[in-house]
Design a protein around this motif. Sequence first.
Motif, short mmCIF file in Angstrom:
data_model
loop_
_atom_site.label_atom_id
_atom_site.label_comp_id
_atom_site.label_asym_id
_atom_site.label_seq_id
_atom_site.Cartn_x
_atom_site.Cartn_y
_atom_site.Cartn_z
N LYS A 136 0.82 -1.21 0.00
CA LYS A 136 0.00 0.00 0.00
C LYS A 136 0.85 1.26 0.00
O LYS A 136 0.45 2.30 0.50
CB LYS A 136 -0.92 0.00 1.23
N GLY A 137 2.06 1.15 -0.56
CA GLY A 137 2.95 2.30 -0.58
C GLY A 137 2.41 3.46 -1.38
O GLY A 137 2.88 4.59 -1.23
N TRP A 138 1.41 3.21 -2.20
CA TRP A 138 0.83 4.26 -3.02
C TRP A 138 -0.28 5.02 -2.30
O TRP A 138 -0.78 6.03 -2.80
CB TRP A 138 0.27 3.67 -4.31
N TYR A 139 -0.68 4.55 -1.11
CA TYR A 139 -1.73 5.25 -0.35
C TYR A 139 -1.21 6.62 0.09
O TYR A 139 -0.12 6.72 0.64
CB TYR A 139 -2.13 4.44 0.88
N GLU A 140 -2.02 7.63 -0.10
CA GLU A 140 -1.62 8.99 0.24
C GLU A 140 -2.54 9.58 1.30
O GLU A 140 -3.64 9.09 1.52
CB GLU A 140 -1.66 9.88 -1.01
N THR A 141 -2.04 10.62 1.97
CA THR A 141 -2.90 11.38 2.86
C THR A 141 -3.90 12.17 2.02
O THR A 141 -3.80 12.24 0.80
CB THR A 141 -2.07 12.34 3.72
N ASN A 142 -4.86 12.80 2.68
CA ASN A 142 -5.92 13.49 1.94
C ASN A 142 -5.48 14.84 1.37
O ASN A 142 -5.80 15.16 0.23
CB ASN A 142 -7.13 13.69 2.85
N ASP A 143 -4.72 15.60 2.17
CA ASP A 143 -4.46 16.98 1.78
C ASP A 143 -3.00 17.41 1.87
O ASP A 143 -2.63 18.41 1.26
CB ASP A 143 -5.30 17.94 2.67
N ILE A 144 -2.17 16.71 2.64
CA ILE A 144 -0.82 17.20 2.92
C ILE A 144 0.06 17.06 1.68
O ILE A 144 0.22 15.96 1.15
CB ILE A 144 -0.20 16.41 4.09
N PRO A 145 0.66 18.14 1.21
CA PRO A 145 1.53 18.06 0.03
C PRO A 145 2.84 17.35 0.36
O PRO A 145 3.24 17.23 1.52
CB PRO A 145 1.77 19.53 -0.33
N TYR A 163 4.10 11.12 -6.33
CA TYR A 163 3.06 11.29 -5.31
C TYR A 163 2.42 12.67 -5.48
O TYR A 163 3.10 13.67 -5.64
CB TYR A 163 3.66 11.20 -3.91
N GLU A 164 1.10 12.69 -5.39
CA GLU A 164 0.39 13.97 -5.37
C GLU A 164 0.30 14.51 -3.95
O GLU A 164 0.34 15.73 -3.73
CB GLU A 164 -1.01 13.82 -5.96
N LYS A 165 0.16 13.63 -3.00
CA LYS A 165 0.09 13.99 -1.59
C LYS A 165 1.10 13.15 -0.80
O LYS A 165 1.66 12.18 -1.32
CB LYS A 165 -1.32 13.77 -1.01
N LEU A 166 1.33 13.51 0.43
CA LEU A 166 2.28 12.79 1.27
C LEU A 166 1.82 11.35 1.47
O LEU A 166 0.67 11.11 1.84
CB LEU A 166 2.39 13.49 2.64
N PRO A 167 2.67 10.36 1.23
CA PRO A 167 2.26 8.96 1.44
C PRO A 167 2.01 8.68 2.91
O PRO A 167 2.69 9.22 3.79
CB PRO A 167 3.45 8.16 0.90
N ARG A 168 1.06 7.84 3.18
CA ARG A 168 0.66 7.56 4.56
C ARG A 168 1.74 6.86 5.36
O ARG A 168 1.74 6.91 6.59
CB ARG A 168 -0.62 6.72 4.57
N LEU A 169 2.66 6.20 4.68
CA LEU A 169 3.70 5.49 5.41
C LEU A 169 4.54 6.42 6.28
O LEU A 169 5.11 5.99 7.28
CB LEU A 169 4.60 4.72 4.44
N ILE A 170 4.62 7.70 5.92
CA ILE A 170 5.44 8.64 6.69
C ILE A 170 4.78 9.03 8.01
O ILE A 170 5.39 8.87 9.07
CB ILE A 170 5.79 9.88 5.84
#
Length: 225
Positions: A136-145, A163-170
């Motif tokens: 799921k490395g491609w999962y992104e947060t909703n708004d954080i650049p 990535y368009e938004k910050l990935p959730r893994l971070i």
Amino acid sequence: MAQAARSFIDRIEEIFIALLLGLMTLLTFANVIARYVFNANILWALELTVFMFAWLVLLGASYAVKKGAHLGVDAIVNVVSPKLKRALGVVAAVVCMAFAFLLLKGAWDYWANFANLPATEGRWFPTGFEEKFRGKGWYETNDIPVPEVLRFIEGLFNDGDEYEKLPRLIPYVVLPVSMALFLLRSVQAFFAIVTGKIDMLIVSHEAEDDVEEAAERLAADLKEQ
């Protein structure tokens, strides 16, 4: 040397926790000003503030164990003998270590797939790592650049796609990190109790006693005046 190293690490932890609290306050204040003064909005402010609050709580929990600052009920341990008090402290530390280990397993299992890593198998204790899983490395947060300095992770976790938004893994990495620290602090507290350096995990009443003593002195000074 060891004491200096511990003090240095403590200082870093304190600064980082204080920095999180300060950034949360500034970001929230800036968003309020933007909304009510300039009729604008920092779109990613709320989500980032929530993540920073989670980091603050989770890292602060492990740091509080290290400093013996967690609150607890000591009605029983304060009336028993010192030997029994230490024994109860050891039992409490063992329970905390087991609890921290379970939290660490759960935290790793939740975060691992977001980093394209396998979660563990087993309901309570790890029995190995899963052989098949969906990364799921491609999962992104909703708004954080995404900060430009972190663009290098696209090749590591997103097959080179941008990535368009910050990935959730971070933001989610705080889960295994904080639980690992919580387990480490619990183990350290266990050995501190066994070796007699401390006698319980929770905060003592020294601060409360100091406050009462200061209040009595103030009352005495006012009476003399």
